[in-house]
Design a protein around this motif. Structure first.
Motif, PDB file in Angstrom:
ATOM      1  N   ASP A   1      -0.638 -18.854  -0.733  1.00 50.02           N
ATOM      2  CA  ASP A   1       0.683 -19.278  -0.279  1.00 50.02           C
ATOM      3  C   ASP A   1       1.462 -18.171   0.429  1.00 50.02           C
ATOM      4  OD1 ASP A   1       0.328 -21.867  -1.100  1.00 50.02           O
ATOM      5  OD2 ASP A   1       1.436 -21.624  -2.976  1.00 50.02           O
TER       6      ASP A   1
ATOM      7  N   TYR B   1       3.581 -27.887   6.258  1.00 46.56           N
ATOM      8  CA  TYR B   1       3.513 -27.781   4.801  1.00 46.56           C
ATOM      9  C   TYR B   1       2.964 -29.052   4.158  1.00 46.56           C
ATOM     10  CZ  TYR B   1       5.880 -23.315   4.175  1.00 46.56           C
ATOM     11  OH  TYR B   1       6.177 -21.983   4.169  1.00 46.56           O
TER      12      TYR B   1
ATOM     13  N   ILE C   1      11.826 -25.239   3.581  1.00 43.80           N
ATOM     14  CA  ILE C   1      10.631 -24.787   2.860  1.00 43.80           C
ATOM     15  C   ILE C   1      10.724 -25.178   1.389  1.00 43.80           C
ATOM     16  CG2 ILE C   1       9.385 -22.732   2.046  1.00 43.80           C
ATOM     17  CD1 ILE C   1      10.019 -21.484   4.802  1.00 43.80           C
TER      18      ILE C   1
ATOM     19  N   ASN D   1       2.551 -19.013   4.188  1.00 41.41           N
ATOM     20  CA  ASN D   1       3.966 -19.093   4.578  1.00 41.41           C
ATOM     21  C   ASN D   1       4.257 -18.248   5.810  1.00 41.41           C
ATOM     22  OD1 ASN D   1       4.590 -20.802   2.452  1.00 41.41           O
ATOM     23  ND2 ASN D   1       5.253 -19.146   1.115  1.00 41.41           N
TER      24      ASN D   1
END
Length: 173
Positions: A123, A36, A76, A127
């Protein structure tokens, strides 16, 4: 003693059990954080903040079998907070040079391409790819972490893989 038993002990305040759990999952958590934030220092900060938040709130965990998804969700959220705060662009070449072991079996150019392609994804797709291929979570675990139905996760995974194939074919990968 299995993991669920250790989670139950950690929920009851057993620090040794909590430490064991963190040691069990820290490598996967670090890889996820790194995927990330794209920076070793930030990834370590995210991991440290995740461990702290998990430690102070573990008694809120209702189901021990969900420990891995619970702590991954915390991670996250922390990683996304770091990204939002810093809003900076990192050159992809610097990322790979800092972590030469990332995708050990691939050549440097292939690593650059794959990371670059994943970064181009929306995104919701990014993810799913990160959790599936960097964290090695199952579809069901990803659905729990992202709090989405399994069908949605499967759809996002298929769409992400299609987009990655398009990126790779357009750029001659």
């Amino acid at each position: 003693m299995n993991l669920d038993d250790r989670v139950k002990l950690a929920i009851k305040g057993d620090e040794e059990a909590f430490e064991y759990l963190i040691n069990t999952f820290k490598e996967n958590l670090y890889r996820t954080a790194y995927s990330y934030v794209k920076n070793e220092e930030d990834a370590l900060d995210v991991l440290q903040e995740t461990i702290y938040k998990a430690y102070i709130s573990i008694e809120k965990l209702k189901e021990p079998k969900y420990f891995k998804t619970w702590i991954t969700r915390i991670l996250i959220n922390n990683a996304l907070d770091v990204i939002k705060k810093e809003k900076r662009i990192i050159e992809i070449e610097k990322i790979v040079k800092k972590d030469a072991n990332f995708h050990e079996n691939q050549k440097l150019e292939e690593r650059l391409d794959i990371i670059n392609y994943v970064d181009k994804l929306e995104d919701k797709y990014k993810n799913v790819i990160i959790l599936k291929y960097f964290q090695d979570l199952t579809i069901v675990e990803i659905s729990e972490v992202l709090q989405c139905p399994v069908g949605t996760i499967k759809t996002h995974l298929n769409a992400a893989l299609k987009k990655l194939r398009v990126f790779m074919s357009k750029e001659g990968a």
